[in-house]
Design a protein around this motif. Structure first.
Motif, PDB file in Angstrom:
ATOM      1  N   ARG A 189       2.319   2.365  -6.748  1.00  0.00           N
ATOM      2  CA  ARG A 189       1.482   3.481  -7.207  1.00  0.00           C
ATOM      3  C   ARG A 189       0.224   3.021  -7.907  1.00  0.00           C
ATOM      4  O   ARG A 189      -0.760   3.728  -7.929  1.00  0.00           O
ATOM      5  N   VAL A 201       0.842  -1.204   0.000  1.00  0.00           N
ATOM      6  CA  VAL A 201       0.000   0.000   0.000  1.00  0.00           C
ATOM      7  C   VAL A 201       0.875   1.252   0.000  1.00  0.00           C
ATOM      8  O   VAL A 201       0.613   2.217  -0.717  1.00  0.00           O
ATOM      9  N   LEU A 202       1.946   1.184   0.800  1.00  0.00           N
ATOM     10  CA  LEU A 202       2.755   2.392   0.951  1.00  0.00           C
ATOM     11  C   LEU A 202       3.676   2.625  -0.232  1.00  0.00           C
ATOM     12  O   LEU A 202       4.030   3.757  -0.532  1.00  0.00           O
ATOM     13  N   ALA A 238      -4.083  11.175  -8.566  1.00  0.00           N
ATOM     14  CA  ALA A 238      -5.318  11.683  -7.936  1.00  0.00           C
ATOM     15  C   ALA A 238      -4.944  12.419  -6.645  1.00  0.00           C
ATOM     16  O   ALA A 238      -5.066  11.905  -5.546  1.00  0.00           O
ATOM     17  N   ASN A 239      -4.427  13.669  -6.803  1.00  0.00           N
ATOM     18  CA  ASN A 239      -3.948  14.399  -5.613  1.00  0.00           C
ATOM     19  C   ASN A 239      -4.653  15.746  -5.462  1.00  0.00           C
ATOM     20  O   ASN A 239      -4.077  16.718  -5.036  1.00  0.00           O
ATOM     21  N   LEU A 240      -5.902  15.797  -5.892  1.00  0.00           N
ATOM     22  CA  LEU A 240      -6.611  17.088  -5.794  1.00  0.00           C
ATOM     23  C   LEU A 240      -7.130  17.372  -4.387  1.00  0.00           C
ATOM     24  O   LEU A 240      -7.572  18.473  -4.093  1.00  0.00           O
ATOM     25  N   MET A 241      -7.145  16.412  -3.516  1.00  0.00           N
ATOM     26  CA  MET A 241      -7.718  16.600  -2.174  1.00  0.00           C
ATOM     27  C   MET A 241      -6.711  17.289  -1.253  1.00  0.00           C
ATOM     28  O   MET A 241      -6.158  16.712  -0.338  1.00  0.00           O
ATOM     29  N   LYS A 242      -6.465  18.543  -1.592  1.00  0.00           N
ATOM     30  CA  LYS A 242      -5.554  19.290  -0.721  1.00  0.00           C
ATOM     31  C   LYS A 242      -5.932  20.756  -0.777  1.00  0.00           C
ATOM     32  O   LYS A 242      -6.722  21.175  -1.619  1.00  0.00           O
ATOM     33  N   VAL A 294      -2.178   6.186  -8.162  1.00  0.00           N
ATOM     34  CA  VAL A 294      -2.810   6.913  -7.056  1.00  0.00           C
ATOM     35  C   VAL A 294      -2.185   8.298  -6.875  1.00  0.00           C
ATOM     36  O   VAL A 294      -2.810   9.210  -6.361  1.00  0.00           O
ATOM     37  N   ASP A 295      -0.955   8.484  -7.320  1.00  0.00           N
ATOM     38  CA  ASP A 295      -0.327   9.804  -7.142  1.00  0.00           C
ATOM     39  C   ASP A 295      -0.911  10.858  -8.072  1.00  0.00           C
ATOM     40  O   ASP A 295      -0.804  12.059  -7.822  1.00  0.00           O
TER      41      ASP A 295
END
Lengths: 99, 645
Positions: free
Chosen positions: A25, A21-22, A94-98, A91-92
Motif C-alpha cells: 500500500r 505493485v499489486l 487516494a481513492n477519489l477517482m471514481k 495508495v488506498d
C-alpha cells in the motif's frame, strides 16, 4: 555463463515488482516496485541484445532509463504532495477517482 | 380573351380586399360592374362561337406554362367549348344578377366590401373550374370555390353556428377533394398526362379496372362538392351564410360542379359501367333523400337546401346514365340554376321583410304584402315542380324519360324513383309555398311553448323582447334580379327543348344517343303530370285546407328523423367521430405501451447495466493495476496460444 540466465533473473525481478505493485500500500514501495519492473525490462532488452548480437536493445535500454528518471521526478513530486496534504503515503487513501 | 373572363372578377376580388376602407362606399358597385363585364365578355365569346361550325367551336388559349418539367407538363391553359360556354353564361349571368341583388340585401352590413370581394373571388374560381383545359387547373378552381364557399358560409362568423357550418362544409369538402386528387394521380399514372383532350381520347384504351377506379374517385369528388349521399351533410348547415350566397353558390353554381366534373369526364365513365352504376345509385338515393328532408324542414332555406340536394341528385343520375343523359343533366342544371336561384332570392326577400325570420311556421299570408316576391317565387315554384310549359317541366321530364331509357329492370327502377322524386318535389314545394304565402298570418301571435311538445325549442323571440315584423316588399334592386330569373325559369326550358336545340348544342362535347325507353314519351309525360298532381294535392290537403300550427307538431318518427336530416349527423357522429376517437385512442394506447415501451425498456436495461458496471470504478489504484495486469496477461497468453497453434 549463458545469457539465458539473465532472462530468468529479469523474469524474477519483474514478478517481484508486479507483486509488490499489486500488494503493497505504501506509495514509496509501490514506486520502487515499478522501478524494479522497469529495470527488469531493461535487463531483458540488454540480454536479448547480447544474445542476438544486435545493439538495438541496448539503445532502447538507455531510452528506458531516461524515461524512468523523468518518471521518478514526476512520481516522487506527486507522492510528496500527497503526503503533505493527507499525512499518509497509502495508495488506498487516494481513492477519489471514481463515480 | 378567355383568360380575361377569369381575370376580371379576380381583379375585382384583389382590388376590394387590398383596397381597404376607401372602397367601403363604392366597392360593391365595382364588384357588380366587373361581374357584369365578365358576363359581357362571355356573351361576346358566345356570339363568336355561334358563328363557327358545330365541330370547330371549341377554343383553346394557353396562358403560360405552369410546371414545365420533363415528363410532367402542367399548363395554365383554357378550353372554351360548348359545355364550358354554357357554364360561363350561367355563372356570370346568375352571378351578376345576384351581385345586383346583394347590393340591396347587404346594404346595412358593415362588412359589405369584403362580401363582394368574396363573391368576385368565387366567380373567378368557378370560371377557372369550368374553363380549365386540364384536371390539375380544374383542381385549382375546385379548391378556389371551396375556399370562397367557406369564407361566405362563415361570413357572419360572429355567430358560432355560422362559423361551425363553414368549418363543416370545408371539412366534408376535403374528403371529396382528396378523391379528386387521387383521381388525378391515377390519371397521371395511367395516361401520363391530365389534360382533358389526351386523357379523354385515350380513355377507351385503358383497362376497365383503372377507369372504374378513376370514375369512383371522381364520383367521390362530385359527392363532396355537390352534396350527394354520403357527403351531403354540409349543405343544410351551409344555409347559415347570407341568402345571396345560398342562391349563387349553394343552389345555382358551385354545387353543380360535381355534375360538370362527371359530364366532362364522360369518356372515362362510358368505359366503366360499374362506376356509372354507382353514380346512378348515388343520384337516385340523394334525390329521394334530399326530397324527404325538404318535406320536414320548417326553415325555408333548409327546405330549399333539401330541394337543391334532390335536384342535383336528378342531375347526377342523368349524368350517370351516360350519353343518353349528359345533355339532360346539363339542361336541368341550367334551368335549375334559374329557378332555384330565383327561389332563394325570393326566400331572401321574404326574410328581408320579416326581420330575418326563417321559420315558415311564422310566415303565412305574405302574398298580400309582397306581391312581386310572391309572383316571382310562384313562377320559380311552378318551374321546379315541373308545371307543364315551364322550364323545370321540360328538363325534368327529359331526365325521367332518359331514366326509363336506361333499359331493363334498372330502367324501371330509376324511372320509378325519378317519378316518386317528382311527386315529393311537388309536395314539399307546395308546402313551402302554402306556408309562406297563403293561409293566415302567423307572425303576430306571441308563441306559447306547450308542455306536450318537449322536444320543440321555444322560438328565439320568446326569450328576448319580441318586435313583430312589418312585412314589406323589397327594394327594386332586389326585385329586378328576381324578375329576370323568373323569366328564365319560365322560358329557358321551352327554349332549350325547342328542336332539341340544347342537346344539339352540347352534342360535340358530350355525345348524345337516344335512349330506348320501354314506355312512350307521352306516357312518361302523363305519369309526370300525375305525380305532380298527387304531390300538390297531398300538400294542399295538409297545409292548404287546415291551418298550419305556429309551433311544429311532434310528428311521426319519419318526420322527426327528417327534421334531423334523416340522422345524417348522428350517423356521422357515431360512425366517424366516435369511430375516429376510438381508433386514435387505441393507437395512442399502442404507441404508449408498445412503441414507447420498447424504447423505454431498451433505455432502462442499458441504464441498469451501466449502474452495475459503474461499481467497477472503485477509485483504488491497485485494483486498476490488477485489471491492467490481468488484461496484459490475457493478451500475452492469447498471443502465445495463437503462436503455438
Amino acid at each position: 555463463m549463458s545469457p539465458v540466465n539473465y532472462v530468468y533473473l529479469a523474469a524474477l525481478l519483474f514478478t517481484i515488482g508486479a507483486a509488490g505493485v499489486l500488494i503493497r500500500r505504501n506509495a514509496i514501495v509501490v514506486f520502487m516496485c515499478i522501478e524494479l519492473m522497469l529495470n527488469a525490462a531493461n535487463l531483458t532488452l540488454v540480454a536479448f541484445s547480447r544474445m542476438h548480437g544486435n545493439l538495438d536493445g541496448q539503445i532502447m535500454a538507455f531510452f528506458v532509463m531516461v524515461v524512468a528518471a523523468a518518471e521518478v521526478v514526476v512520481g516522487l513530486a506527486i507522492i510528496v504532495m500527497l503526503y503533505r496534504s493527507r499525512h499518509s503515503a497509502s495508495v488506498d487513501d487516494a481513492n477519489l477517482m471514481k463515480l | 380573351m378567355i383568360g380575361l373572363l377569369v381575370g376580371v372578377p379576380l381583379l375585382g376580388a384583389a382590388v376590394l380586399l387590398l383596397g381597404g376602407r376607401r372602397l367601403d362606399r363604392s366597392g360593391h358597385w365595382l364588384a357588380t360592374l366587373l361581374a357584369a363585364a365578365s358576363f359581357v365578355i362571355g356573351a361576346v365569346l358566345f356570339a363568336s362561337m355561334l358563328g363557327e361550325d358545330a365541330e370547330s367551336r371549341a377554343m383553346h388559349s394557353k396562358l403560360f406554362s405552369w410546371v414545365p418539367v420533363e415528363g410532367f407538363q402542367a399548363d395554365v391553359a383554357f378550353q372554351l367549348d360548348q359545355l364550358s360556354m354554357t357554364f360561363v353564361l350561367l355563372i356570370t349571368g346568375v352571378g351578376t344578377l345576384i351581385h345586383l341583388y346583394s347590393v340591396g340585401y347587404m346594404e346595412h352590413d358593415p362588412k359589405r366590401r369584403r362580401f363582394f370581394a368574396y363573391l368576385n373571388l368565387f366567380l373567378a374560381a368557378m370560371l377557372l373550374l369550368v374553363l380549365a383545359d386540364n384536371f390539375l387547373l380544374l383542381y385549382v378552381g375546385w379548391e378556389g370555390v371551396g375556399l370562397a364557399s367557406y369564407l361566405l358560409i362563415g361570413f357572419w362568423q360572429h355567430k358560432p353556428s355560422a362559423a361551425t357550418a363553414a368549418k363543416k362544409a370545408f371539412l366534408v369538402n376535403r374528403v371529396g377533394d382528396a378523391g379528386l386528387a387521387i383521381a388525378i394521380f391515377l390519371m397521371f399514372t395511367t395516361f401520363g398526362t391530365f389534360a382533358f383532350a389526351p386523357v379523354l381520347s385515350a380513355a377507351g384504351e385503358a383497362g376497365e379496372g383503372k377507369l372504374t377506379a378513376i370514375g369512383l374517385m371522381l364520383l367521390l369528388a362530385a359527392c363532396g362538392k355537390s352534396a350527394q349521399v354520403p357527403l351531403q351533410s354540409w349543405l343544410g348547415d351551409a344555409m347559415e351564410g347570407p341568402t345571396p350566397v345560398s342562391a349563387l353558390i349553394h343552389a345555382a353554381t358551385m354545387v353543380t360542379a360535381g355534375v360538370y366534373l362527371i359530364t366532362r369526364s364522360g369518356a372515362i365513365f362510358n368505359g366503366a359501367p360499374d362506376a356509372q352504376l354507382v353514380v346512378v345509385i348515388v343520384g337516385a338515393v340523394t334525390l329521394l333523400f334530399g326530397a324527404i328532408v325538404g318535406c320536414a324542414k320548417d326553415d325555408i332555406k333548409k327546405a330549399l337546401a333539401g330541394s337543391t340536394m334532390s335536384q342535383i341528385g336528378y342531375m347526377i343520375l342523368a349524368a350517370g346514365l351516360g350519353p343518353i343523359g349528359y345533355a339532360f343533366a346539363i339542361m336541368h342544371l341550367v334551368t335549375h340554376g334559374f329557378f332555384k336561384a330565383g327561389l332563394f332570392l325570393g326566400a331572401g326577400s321574404v326574410m328581408h321583410g320579416m326581420n330575418d325570420e326563417v321559420d315558415m311556421r311564422r310566415y303565412g299570408g305574405l302574398r298580400k304584402h309582397m306581391p312581386v316576391t310572391f309572383v316571382t317565387f310562384g313562377l320559380g315554384y311552378l318551374a321546379i315542380i315541373g308545371f307543364p310549359g315551364l322550364s323545370g317541366f321540360f328538363s325534368k321530364d327529359q331526365i325521367i324519360e332518359a331514366a326509363f331509357g336506361k333499359g331493363g329492370t334498372e330502367g324501371w327502377i330509376l324511372g320509378a324513383v325519378t317519378l316518386l322524386g317528382a311527386a315529393i318535389t311537388a309536395y314539399y314545394m307546395t308546402r313551402v309555398m302554402l306556408m309562406t304565402f297563403f293561409g293566415e298570418e302567423r307572425w303576430r301571435k306571441a308563441p306559447t311553448p306547450s308542455p306536450a311538445e318537449p322536444d320543440v325549442e321555444p322560438a328565439a323571440e320568446t326569450r328576448g323582447a319580441y318586435t313583430p315584423p312589418h312585412p314589406h316588399e323589397s327594394p327594386k334592386i332586389m326585385t329586378i334580379p328576381m324578375i329576370v330569373l323568373a323569366f328564365g325559369s319560365v322560358f329557358a326550358g321551352g327554349l332549350f327543348k325547342a328542336g332539341e336545340s340544347f342537346v344539339g348544342w352540347l352534342e360535340p362535347v358530350t355525345q348524345f344517343e337516344h335512349g330506348h325507353s320501354p314506355v312512350s314519351a307521352t306516357a312518361v309525360t302523363a305519369a309526370t303530370i300525375v305525380a305532380l298532381v298527387l304531390g300538390v294535392g297531398a300538400a294542399y290537403l295538409q297545409y292548404g285546407r287546415k291551418p298550419v300550427p305556429a309551433l311544429a307538431p311532434r310528428g311521426s318518427l319519419l318526420t322527426r328523423a327528417a327534421r334531423r336530416d334523416l340522422l345524417q349527423d348522428d350517423f356521422n357522429h357515431v360512425v366517424l367521430v366516435s369511430g375516429g376517437t376510438h381508433l386514435t385512442r387505441s393507437l395512442v394506447y399502442v404507441d404508449n405501451k408498445v412503441v414507447d415501451g420498447a424504447v423505454n425498456g431498451t433505455a432502462a436495461s442499458f441504464g441498469g447495466l451501466s449502474g452495475r458496471l459503474r461499481r467497477l470504478q472503485n477509485g483504488f489504484a491497485r485494483s486498476y493495476a490488477v485489471s491492467m495486469f490481468g488484461g496484459a496477461a490475457v493478451l500475452i497468453a492469447a498471443t502465445l496460444l495463437m503462436r503455438a497453434v
